[in-house]
Design a protein around this motif. Structure first.
Motif, mmCIF file in Angstrom:
data_model
loop_
_atom_site.group_PDB
_atom_site.id
_atom_site.type_symbol
_atom_site.label_atom_id
_atom_site.label_comp_id
_atom_site.label_asym_id
_atom_site.label_seq_id
_atom_site.Cartn_x
_atom_site.Cartn_y
_atom_site.Cartn_z
ATOM 1 N N ASN A 86 57.192 -73.013 -107.678
ATOM 2 C CA ASN A 86 57.845 -74.269 -108.032
ATOM 3 C C ASN A 86 58.728 -74.173 -109.274
ATOM 4 N N GLN A 87 58.832 -72.982 -109.825
ATOM 5 C CA GLN A 87 59.664 -72.719 -111.002
ATOM 6 C C GLN A 87 59.336 -73.658 -112.166
ATOM 7 N N VAL A 88 58.047 -73.738 -112.473
ATOM 8 C CA VAL A 88 57.585 -74.541 -113.600
ATOM 9 C C VAL A 88 56.737 -73.666 -114.515
ATOM 10 N N ASP A 89 56.575 -74.096 -115.733
ATOM 11 C CA ASP A 89 55.730 -73.396 -116.696
ATOM 12 C C ASP A 89 54.272 -73.509 -116.255
ATOM 13 N N VAL A 90 53.553 -72.407 -116.291
ATOM 14 C CA VAL A 90 52.180 -72.398 -115.791
ATOM 15 C C VAL A 90 51.272 -73.321 -116.601
ATOM 16 N N SER A 91 51.443 -73.378 -117.921
ATOM 17 C CA SER A 91 50.603 -74.265 -118.738
ATOM 18 C C SER A 91 50.857 -75.723 -118.390
ATOM 19 N N GLN A 92 52.130 -76.069 -118.174
ATOM 20 C CA GLN A 92 52.477 -77.431 -117.787
ATOM 21 C C GLN A 92 51.909 -77.769 -116.402
ATOM 22 N N ALA A 93 51.978 -76.814 -115.485
ATOM 23 C CA ALA A 93 51.444 -77.026 -114.138
ATOM 24 C C ALA A 93 49.940 -77.276 -114.180
ATOM 25 N N THR B 60 48.259 -57.278 -110.939
ATOM 26 C CA THR B 60 48.217 -57.458 -109.491
ATOM 27 C C THR B 60 49.221 -58.495 -108.983
ATOM 28 N N ILE B 61 49.603 -59.434 -109.829
ATOM 29 C CA ILE B 61 50.592 -60.458 -109.471
ATOM 30 C C ILE B 61 51.826 -60.181 -110.329
ATOM 31 N N PRO B 62 53.028 -60.338 -109.788
ATOM 32 C CA PRO B 62 54.222 -60.053 -110.592
ATOM 33 C C PRO B 62 54.490 -61.113 -111.665
ATOM 34 N N VAL B 63 53.636 -61.133 -112.691
ATOM 35 C CA VAL B 63 53.811 -62.007 -113.850
ATOM 36 C C VAL B 63 53.588 -61.188 -115.105
ATOM 37 N N GLY B 64 54.058 -61.696 -116.220
ATOM 38 C CA GLY B 64 53.859 -61.019 -117.488
ATOM 39 C C GLY B 64 52.466 -61.273 -118.052
ATOM 40 N N PHE B 65 52.104 -60.466 -119.039
ATOM 41 C CA PHE B 65 50.789 -60.609 -119.675
ATOM 42 C C PHE B 65 50.667 -61.951 -120.393
ATOM 43 N N LYS B 66 51.759 -62.433 -120.974
ATOM 44 C CA LYS B 66 51.731 -63.717 -121.674
ATOM 45 C C LYS B 66 51.421 -64.843 -120.690
ATOM 46 N N GLU B 67 52.101 -64.836 -119.551
ATOM 47 C CA GLU B 67 51.846 -65.855 -118.521
ATOM 48 C C GLU B 67 50.408 -65.777 -118.017
ATOM 49 N N ALA B 68 49.937 -64.571 -117.760
ATOM 50 C CA ALA B 68 48.564 -64.396 -117.281
ATOM 51 C C ALA B 68 47.573 -64.889 -118.330
ATOM 52 N N ASP C 18 40.402 -66.402 -109.706
ATOM 53 C CA ASP C 18 41.009 -66.960 -108.496
ATOM 54 C C ASP C 18 41.887 -68.169 -108.817
ATOM 55 N N LEU C 19 41.364 -69.096 -109.610
ATOM 56 C CA LEU C 19 42.100 -70.313 -109.919
ATOM 57 C C LEU C 19 43.321 -70.017 -110.790
ATOM 58 N N SER C 20 43.179 -69.103 -111.741
ATOM 59 C CA SER C 20 44.323 -68.717 -112.583
ATOM 60 C C SER C 20 45.423 -68.093 -111.728
ATOM 61 N N SER C 21 45.035 -67.249 -110.780
ATOM 62 C CA SER C 21 46.000 -66.626 -109.874
ATOM 63 C C SER C 21 46.704 -67.675 -109.027
ATOM 64 N N GLN C 22 45.946 -68.657 -108.544
ATOM 65 C CA GLN C 22 46.547 -69.723 -107.738
ATOM 66 C C GLN C 22 47.575 -70.509 -108.553
ATOM 67 N N PHE C 23 47.226 -70.824 -109.785
ATOM 68 C CA PHE C 23 48.154 -71.573 -110.631
ATOM 69 C C PHE C 23 49.406 -70.752 -110.957
ATOM 70 N N LEU C 24 49.247 -69.468 -111.179
ATOM 71 C CA LEU C 24 50.412 -68.618 -111.452
ATOM 72 C C LEU C 24 51.352 -68.571 -110.249
ATOM 73 N N GLU D 175 35.774 -60.735 -121.503
ATOM 74 C CA GLU D 175 35.783 -60.963 -120.052
ATOM 75 C C GLU D 175 37.064 -61.676 -119.624
ATOM 76 N N MET D 176 37.460 -62.699 -120.370
ATOM 77 C CA MET D 176 38.670 -63.438 -120.024
ATOM 78 C C MET D 176 39.921 -62.582 -120.205
ATOM 79 N N GLN D 177 39.932 -61.744 -121.240
ATOM 80 C CA GLN D 177 41.077 -60.861 -121.445
ATOM 81 C C GLN D 177 41.180 -59.827 -120.320
ATOM 82 N N THR D 178 40.050 -59.353 -119.851
ATOM 83 C CA THR D 178 40.047 -58.421 -118.722
ATOM 84 C C THR D 178 40.602 -59.101 -117.472
ATOM 85 N N ILE D 179 40.226 -60.355 -117.268
ATOM 86 C CA ILE D 179 40.739 -61.115 -116.129
ATOM 87 C C ILE D 179 42.257 -61.259 -116.235
ATOM 88 N N ALA D 180 42.748 -61.588 -117.429
ATOM 89 C CA ALA D 180 44.197 -61.735 -117.634
ATOM 90 C C ALA D 180 44.923 -60.420 -117.355
#
Length: 194
Positions: free
Chosen positions: A101-108, A61-69, A89-95, A50-55
């Motif tokens: 803000n040009q920061v790493d998503v994990s750090q954010a 749908t958002i211009p990010v790579g699979f690793k970032e997602a 929804d929350l993962s998309s907001q953080f991405l 389920e989580m992999q499907t979300i990623a």
């Protein structure tokens, strides 16, 4: 024969090889993102699928790579304990926040979650916190990671002064914008409180 062979190599074989190489690279990127979800969450079976499907949905749908997602989905699930639509929804907001803000998503995710925990905020408040960090950052020029770090570092003092997360972020941002070293100012305020 040589002419035909050269033509086939140039017009048929080379493009086929290029498509094959691109396919392998694309597969590796998708696989890397899916591995990230598994590594960050420790999930398996249906929950992991389920989580992999979300990623995958987010990455398409958002211009990010699979690793970032994958990183976002894994971190958000681990830090906030959300699943399903709320996780997406929350993962998309953080991405979007990290990209803006040009920061790493994990750090954010890490710094925001710590700031939220300092002020007793729940996962439902994450969107508001991201908006707050963005707004204060844009108004004052302070980086969102610096701001969230200051909120964590000085949260107890700010709460003793009666400030909530919103007031604290604005106060710290204004100190930094005015050229006042917020660490020194809060050290002075801590002594005054004692």
């Amino acid at each position: 024969m040589t002419s035909v062979g050269d033509s086939l190599t140039k017009n048929l074989t080379a493009p086929i090889m290029a498509v094959g190489t691109a396919s392998v690279v694309a597969f590796k990127k998708v696989d890397e993102g899916m591995d990230s979800v598994a590594t960050k969450t420790g999930a398996s079976g249906k929950a992991l699928e389920e989580m992999q499907t979300i990623a995958k949905d987010i990455a398409t749908t958002i211009p990010v790579g699979f690793k970032e997602a994958g990183d976002a989905v894994g971190e958000v699930n681990t830090r906030f304990g959300v699943t399903g639509d709320e996780l997406q929804d929350l993962s998309s907001q953080f991405l979007k926040f990290a990209k803006l803000n040009q920061v790493d998503v994990s750090q954010a995710i890490d710094s925001t979650q710590k700031a939220m925990a300092t002020f007793g905020m729940k996962s439902q408040d994450a969107g508001k916190m991201l908006d707050l960090l963005n707004k204060v950052g844009q108004d004052t020029g302070i980086s969102v990671t610096t701001l969230s770090g200051l909120l964590v570092q000085n949260g107890s003092t700010l709460k003793e002064m009666g400030f909530n997360a919103y007031q604290s972020a604005n106060f710290l941002g204004r100190l930094e914008k005015s050229g006042v070293d917020s660490s020194q100012a809060l050290t002075g305020l801590k002594m005054a409180l004692k």
